[in-house]
Design an enzyme around this catalytic site. Structure first.
Site, PDB file in Angstrom:
ATOM      1  N   GLY A 136       0.796  -1.228   0.000  1.00  0.00           N
ATOM      2  CA  GLY A 136       0.000   0.000   0.000  1.00  0.00           C
ATOM      3  C   GLY A 136       0.827   1.275   0.000  1.00  0.00           C
ATOM      4  O   GLY A 136       0.295   2.359  -0.251  1.00  0.00           O
ATOM      5  N   LYS A 153     -28.623  26.999  13.226  1.00  0.00           N
ATOM      6  CA  LYS A 153     -28.378  25.548  13.210  1.00  0.00           C
ATOM      7  C   LYS A 153     -27.416  25.160  14.326  1.00  0.00           C
ATOM      8  O   LYS A 153     -26.472  25.894  14.599  1.00  0.00           O
ATOM      9  CB  LYS A 153     -27.760  25.161  11.856  1.00  0.00           C
ATOM     10  CG  LYS A 153     -27.233  23.737  11.798  1.00  0.00           C
ATOM     11  CD  LYS A 153     -26.301  23.491  10.597  1.00  0.00           C
ATOM     12  CE  LYS A 153     -24.852  23.381  10.983  1.00  0.00           C
ATOM     13  NZ  LYS A 153     -23.938  22.991   9.907  1.00  0.00           N
TER      14      LYS A 153
END
Ligand code: R5P
Length: 314
Positions: A38, A192
């Site tokens: 990887g 919010k």
């Protein structure tokens, strides 16, 4: 353009291609792959010694892989003696972790700034940073462009008539005001609160949206909790038509389900992050606007040591 070299990472090669097309050049040759475990392996096929080098890499999911690839690119260019290295980050991840608002949390945006600088970046070019102050985390120049010209052209093409710009939260009020001024609309603000990483609650709206076309602009749609709640609230308060736009379509977790279910008439994002096939299929009201010319023009100006701010920065 002489002495200009533009390379791309693997996060958004299509946008990089469009940028070099705009500039009438081509991407630098590179071999970029992963070792079996990887780790990222990189080799430039172009000479960058003494050159003005740019690497284009958004850092959306998998954020860490894309960020690491960018750091490796920068390290490689530094060791190959590039004269100047600009990290072009159409989407700059970790920007929402920009302050220590409770005990024992990191300021990851600052960490990313440190990593880029230590790797060898000479400057950063990005678009609609979540918080403009992140520029101050760097001691190198940061050009923070705005997608506003691209968005405004799109809104004008919709021929919406009188509109109200609704900021989906207090933090976006400044952005909404800019659009309200450009488009000649009224301004309203939603109160919010975020209750978790994927849930937002809207309490009230300051301003009137009854019978209006509502336009809500944000920097990011991540889980779409913010926009879902905001769209619900303005619809309850009598909005007639709802247009939602965000620069960065992160579209994580429940975002596509939420946007598909929300009563939104038009949805626009830019191509800072590639759109998934699922999003394309399930969101027929979605328009993707390209920022390639904006970024290309900024690269041209940086390369020529011309002003970028005079044209693009909020
Ligand atoms: C918040 O401050 C940002 O401007 C966006 O509103 C937020 O990141 C959107 O996240 P989500 O789509 O998960 O509600």
């Amino acid at each position: 353009m002489k002495d200009l070299r533009i390379f791309t990472g693997r996060s958004n090669p299509r946008l990089s291609e469009q940028i070099v097309n705009y500039l009438g050049t081509s991407l630098g040759g590179v071999q970029l792959e992963n070792f079996p475990d990887g780790e990222i392996s990189l080799k430039l096929f172009e000479d960058v010694r003494g050159r003005d080098a740019f690497v284009v890499q958004s850092t959306q999911r998998p954020c860490n892989d894309h960020l690491m690839e960018l750091l490796i690119y920068i390290d490689c260019m530094k060791r190959a003696s590039a004269q100047r290295i600009t990290a072009v980050m159409p989407y700059f991840a970790y920007a929402r972790q920009d302050r220590k608002d409770e005990g024992r949390v990191p300021i990851t945006a600052k960490l990313v700034a440190n990593l880029l600088t230590v790797a060898g970046a000479s400057r950063v070019l990005t678009l609609d940073l979540h918080a403009a102050q992140i520029q101050g985390f760097f001691d190198i120049p940061v050009d923070n462009l705005s997608a506003e010209p691209v968005m405004t052209a799109f809104f004008e093409s919709l021929d919406v008539g009188p509109i109200t710009l609704v900021s989906p939260d207090i933090g976006n009020a400044k952005r909404a005001r800019v659009y309200a001024e450009r488009l000649g609309g009224e301004l309203a603000i939603i109160d919010k609160r975020r209750v978790s990483g994927s849930e937002a609650v809207t309490y009230n709206i300051i301003g009137d949206v009854r019978g209006r076309t509502v336009l809500m602009v944000d920097d990011i749609i991540a889980t779409a909790g913010t926009m879902m709640q905001a769209a619900r609230l303005v619809r309850e308060r009598g909005a007639e038509r709802i247009i939602v736009a965000a620069t960065h379509g992160v579209l994580a977790g429940p975002a596509i389900d939420r946007l598909a279910a929300a009563e939104i008439d038009h949805l626009a994002i830019t191509d800072t992050i590639p759109l998934s096939d699922e999003a394309r299929r399930r969101l027929p009201n979605l328009t993707v606007l390209s920022v390639s010319e904006l970024l290309g023009e900024a690269i041209r100006r940086i390369h020529r040591n011309e002003s970028v701010s005079s044209l693009f920065i909020k």
